[in-house]
Scaffold this motif. Structure first.
Motif, PDB file in Angstrom:
ATOM      1  N   ARG A   8      50.856  42.646  33.706  1.00  0.00           N
ATOM      2  CA  ARG A   8      50.220  41.714  32.652  1.00  0.00           C
ATOM      3  C   ARG A   8      50.075  40.439  33.162  1.00  0.00           C
ATOM      4  O   ARG A   8      49.038  39.797  33.357  1.00  0.00           O
ATOM      5  CB  ARG A   8      50.782  41.586  31.320  1.00  0.00           C
ATOM      6  N   ARG A   9      51.223  39.910  33.669  1.00  0.00           N
ATOM      7  CA  ARG A   9      51.088  38.134  34.152  1.00  0.00           C
ATOM      8  C   ARG A   9      50.181  38.451  35.264  1.00  0.00           C
ATOM      9  O   ARG A   9      49.043  37.325  35.439  1.00  0.00           O
ATOM     10  CB  ARG A   9      52.444  37.881  34.599  1.00  0.00           C
ATOM     11  N   GLU A  10      50.188  39.051  36.395  1.00  0.00           N
ATOM     12  CA  GLU A  10      49.377  38.903  37.689  1.00  0.00           C
ATOM     13  C   GLU A  10      47.904  39.386  37.323  1.00  0.00           C
ATOM     14  O   GLU A  10      47.172  38.754  37.905  1.00  0.00           O
ATOM     15  CB  GLU A  10      49.914  40.084  38.573  1.00  0.00           C
ATOM     16  N   ASP A  11      47.820  40.436  36.332  1.00  0.00           N
ATOM     17  CA  ASP A  11      46.281  40.611  35.875  1.00  0.00           C
ATOM     18  C   ASP A  11      45.609  39.286  35.169  1.00  0.00           C
ATOM     19  O   ASP A  11      44.752  38.974  35.339  1.00  0.00           O
ATOM     20  CB  ASP A  11      46.569  41.857  35.196  1.00  0.00           C
ATOM     21  N   ASP A  54      49.782  27.077  34.792  1.00  0.00           N
ATOM     22  CA  ASP A  54      50.961  26.284  35.345  1.00  0.00           C
ATOM     23  C   ASP A  54      51.529  26.785  36.640  1.00  0.00           C
ATOM     24  O   ASP A  54      51.626  26.130  37.606  1.00  0.00           O
ATOM     25  CB  ASP A  54      52.170  26.115  34.346  1.00  0.00           C
ATOM     26  N   TYR A  55      51.621  28.267  36.530  1.00  0.00           N
ATOM     27  CA  TYR A  55      52.020  28.995  37.673  1.00  0.00           C
ATOM     28  C   TYR A  55      51.040  28.891  39.018  1.00  0.00           C
ATOM     29  O   TYR A  55      51.320  28.723  40.316  1.00  0.00           O
ATOM     30  CB  TYR A  55      52.208  30.451  37.440  1.00  0.00           C
ATOM     31  N   LEU A  56      49.906  28.870  38.358  1.00  0.00           N
ATOM     32  CA  LEU A  56      48.579  28.902  39.407  1.00  0.00           C
ATOM     33  C   LEU A  56      48.501  27.173  39.917  1.00  0.00           C
ATOM     34  O   LEU A  56      48.195  27.126  41.122  1.00  0.00           O
ATOM     35  CB  LEU A  56      47.359  29.346  38.814  1.00  0.00           C
ATOM     36  N   GLU A  57      48.863  26.441  39.168  1.00  0.00           N
ATOM     37  CA  GLU A  57      48.886  25.055  39.695  1.00  0.00           C
ATOM     38  C   GLU A  57      50.108  24.667  40.494  1.00  0.00           C
ATOM     39  O   GLU A  57      49.851  24.064  41.963  1.00  0.00           O
ATOM     40  CB  GLU A  57      49.066  24.125  38.580  1.00  0.00           C
ATOM     41  N   GLU A  58      51.292  25.358  40.495  1.00  0.00           N
ATOM     42  CA  GLU A  58      52.405  25.176  41.392  1.00  0.00           C
ATOM     43  C   GLU A  58      52.080  25.948  42.715  1.00  0.00           C
ATOM     44  O   GLU A  58      52.553  25.414  43.575  1.00  0.00           O
ATOM     45  CB  GLU A  58      53.617  25.841  40.807  1.00  0.00           C
ATOM     46  N   GLN A  91      47.621  36.679  47.694  1.00  0.00           N
ATOM     47  CA  GLN A  91      48.700  36.095  47.674  1.00  0.00           C
ATOM     48  C   GLN A  91      49.728  36.822  46.616  1.00  0.00           C
ATOM     49  O   GLN A  91      48.929  37.189  45.662  1.00  0.00           O
ATOM     50  CB  GLN A  91      48.511  34.686  46.847  1.00  0.00           C
ATOM     51  N   PRO A  92      51.044  36.910  46.765  1.00  0.00           N
ATOM     52  CA  PRO A  92      51.722  37.504  45.777  1.00  0.00           C
ATOM     53  C   PRO A  92      51.804  36.806  44.411  1.00  0.00           C
ATOM     54  O   PRO A  92      51.586  35.573  44.482  1.00  0.00           O
ATOM     55  CB  PRO A  92      53.228  37.260  46.551  1.00  0.00           C
TER      56      PRO A  92
END
Length: 102
Positions: A8-11, A54-58, A91-92
């Motif tokens: 779910r997160r990755e999608d 936030d993850y994508l910004e990191e 990217q993972p």
């Protein structure tokens, strides 16, 4: 065992990147991004969208600008654009579909 939360997160991250890409060059607020994510995951929350942004910004894929009312304006970085346009390797952490046609 299948990790449904990871899938779910990755999608969600892929859907966010796609929507942000369509908003270029202006960018997009998180409120319409939530509507887009809810079209796939009806139980998605604003907090879930923000956590994934936030993850994508990191990962230096998006740039987030916060205004005085704590609204987030999001735009793709150069590496985010390259990722969405398939010009760099996958990217993972993001469920980018493989290209099956040449």
């Amino acid at each position: 065992m299948i990790d449904i939360a990871k899938i779910r997160r990755e999608d969600i991250r892929w859907h966010l990147l796609q929507a942000i890409n369509l908003s270029r060059p202006v960018g997009i607020y998180t409120e319409p991004l939530l509507v887009i994510v809810r079209s796939v995951y009806p139980d998605a929350t604003h907090q879930e969208v923000r956590l994934n942004l936030d993850y994508l910004e990191e990962r230096d894929m998006v740039r987030i600008t916060k205004d005085a009312m704590d609204r987030w304006m999001v735009d793709l970085t150069r590496s985010g654009i390259d990722f969405v346009e398939y010009t760099i390797d996958a990217q993972p952490g993001v469920a980018r579909p493989k290209i099956t046609q040449v």
